[in-house]
Write an enzyme that holds these catalytic residues in place. Structure first.
Site, mmCIF file in Angstrom:
data_model
loop_
_atom_site.group_PDB
_atom_site.id
_atom_site.type_symbol
_atom_site.label_atom_id
_atom_site.label_comp_id
_atom_site.label_asym_id
_atom_site.label_seq_id
_atom_site.Cartn_x
_atom_site.Cartn_y
_atom_site.Cartn_z
ATOM 1 N N ASP A 1 -5.545 -4.557 -3.892
ATOM 2 C CA ASP A 1 -4.668 -4.439 -2.798
ATOM 3 C C ASP A 1 -4.892 -3.095 -2.279
ATOM 4 O OD1 ASP A 1 -5.299 -5.745 -0.644
ATOM 5 O OD2 ASP A 1 -3.056 -6.632 0.250
ATOM 6 N N SER B 1 -1.947 -1.204 -4.258
ATOM 7 C CA SER B 1 -1.875 -0.706 -2.966
ATOM 8 C C SER B 1 -2.160 0.979 -3.117
ATOM 9 C CB SER B 1 -0.327 -0.410 -2.136
ATOM 10 O OG SER B 1 -0.367 -0.020 -0.865
ATOM 11 N N HIS C 1 0.443 -9.336 0.808
ATOM 12 C CA HIS C 1 0.264 -7.326 -0.208
ATOM 13 C C HIS C 1 0.930 -7.351 -1.274
ATOM 14 C CE1 HIS C 1 -0.862 -3.763 -0.356
ATOM 15 N NE2 HIS C 1 0.393 -2.690 0.238
#
Length: 392
Positions: A259, A236, A314
């Site tokens: 991600d 992330s 996620h």
């Protein structure tokens, strides 16, 4: 009432036992704090296993980040998972290797901290990597702390250090989020590079003091890290950190971006981006705009790749995917696991990572058996991005 949850960490599959320990260097905000996962020897006595959530303050930090009442939420988090332990040897004896182990610097995501990616880190350490996870001090962690000298102490000792906690920084109403997150991603890269420098010094035999009482003895690492085989990885916000770190430090030979949250990177960064970058996306997080930015990097570097893990969300790339029971799920506004079995997801992602790392760090392993996964060919994978993307 079924408050207690457990974390069913996947058993590691590599040939090495795994040790871990914490390192804090420097007595100010500019110092470094990171967790190290590494191959370890079998100890003669039973070794302590560390807590997954290292201290109660992290439970309250998570509750606050998730916008729950700090006191009640922290208490519930602690009741639910506060006693869960990692299946590793705490400060276990380092397993020496003459040629040294390859190194991975792993950057955590927004609202996370150094222990929330332990499943990936333990598996990579069992495969013969040293993995360092900085706990970022840019106020993107759920919480963190540093130690400073108590003002009344003249003679510095570990016992006279005072902790100062750093809370999560929320974007205030009227603020532009980019103006908060962009400086943070640059600070995060600086913190990754500081960890790299510390481990370089230790490997070369220089003395670096770990100021944590009972902390890992860094001198045991001397000569045991192969500084010619270094990769950067992150999830992330940490994925964006890894991409930027690769551009800023040529010692990183490749990056794995799990991600990646591309938003914090400035637009004029993209012409300067380096490769190869391996983007491993989940199915339900990315936007078309974000994927197009990834494609910009791939267009400049033919060895860069984008794959998507179908049936994943996620948080499938965090340890929360392995928490059993319903209580923790109630804290999150989005799912902690998708339709894909989290153990299958972990296996396919790790194998894809290992194949990519072998290719770009010149490892002498058999991970090339999974090269098709790098191309998005395999169970629960698709190359690039699926046609139907979520909108954040």
């Amino acid at each position: 009432m079924g408050v207690n949850q457990s974390v069913g960490f996947p058993p590691v599959t590599g040939p090495h036992l795994v040790g871990c320990g914490d390192v804090m260097e420097g007595q100010n905000l500019q110092g470094s704090f990171f967790r190290l996962f590494y191959p370890c020897q079998k100890a003669e006595e039973t070794m302590e296993q560390p807590l997954w959530i290292p201290r109660y303050e992290y439970c309250t930090g998570l509750a606050e980040y998730l916008q729950f009442n700090k006191r009640c939420g922290g208490l519930l988090f602690n009741l639910a998972v506060g006693s869960c332990r990692l299946p590793v040897s705490w400060n276990g004896p380092f397993k020496t290797k003459d040629s040294g182990y390859p190194l991975i610097i792993f950057s955590h995501g927004l609202g996370a901290f150094r222990t929330l990616y332990s499943a990936f880190c333990m598996e990579l350490a069992s495969r013969g990597f040293v993995v360092a996870v900085p706990e970022h001090r840019d106020r993107s962690a759920a919480t963190t702390y540093f130690c400073k000298q108590a003002p009344e102490e003249n003679q510095p000792t570990n016992e006279s250090l005072q902790e100062e906690w750093i809370p999560f920084r929320r974007v205030e109403e009227g603020e532009k989020e980019f103006h908060v997150r962009n400086p943070q991603v640059h600070q995060r890269v600086s913190e990754c590079l500081r960890v790299l420098k510390i481990l370089q010094e230790v490997t070369a035999g220089q003395t670096v003091f770990n100021i944590l009482p009972g902390g890992l003895d860094l001198m045991t690492l001397k000569g045991n890290i192969d500084m010619s085989r270094v990769a950067v990885m992150g999830h992330s916000f940490g994925g964006a950190t890894a991409i930027l770190a690769l551009a800023k430090e040529t010692q990183f030979r490749c990056a794995v971006a799990l991600d990646a949250w591309m938003f914090p990177l400035e637009r004029d960064f993209y012409p300067k981006a380096r490769g190869p970058v391996f983007f491993i996306n989940t199915e339900k997080f990315q936007t078309m705009e974000s994927v197009n930015l990834m494609k910009k990097i791939c267009a400049q570097h033919e060895q860069s790749r984008i794959i998507t893990v179908l049936g994943s969300v996620h948080r499938s790339q965090t340890d929360f995917a392995f928490v059993t029971g319903n209580l923790i799920g109630k804290f999150f506004s989005t799912e902690t696991r998708g339709s894909l079995d989290p153990y299958e997801g972990q296996e396919v992602m790790v194998r894809a990572m290992l194949a990519f790392l072998q290719k770009h760090l010149d490892l002498k392993e058999d991970y090339n058996q999974w090269n098709n996964l790098i191309e998005g060919i395999g169970p629960s994978l698709t190359p690039g991005a699926p046609h139907h993307l979520s909108s954040l």
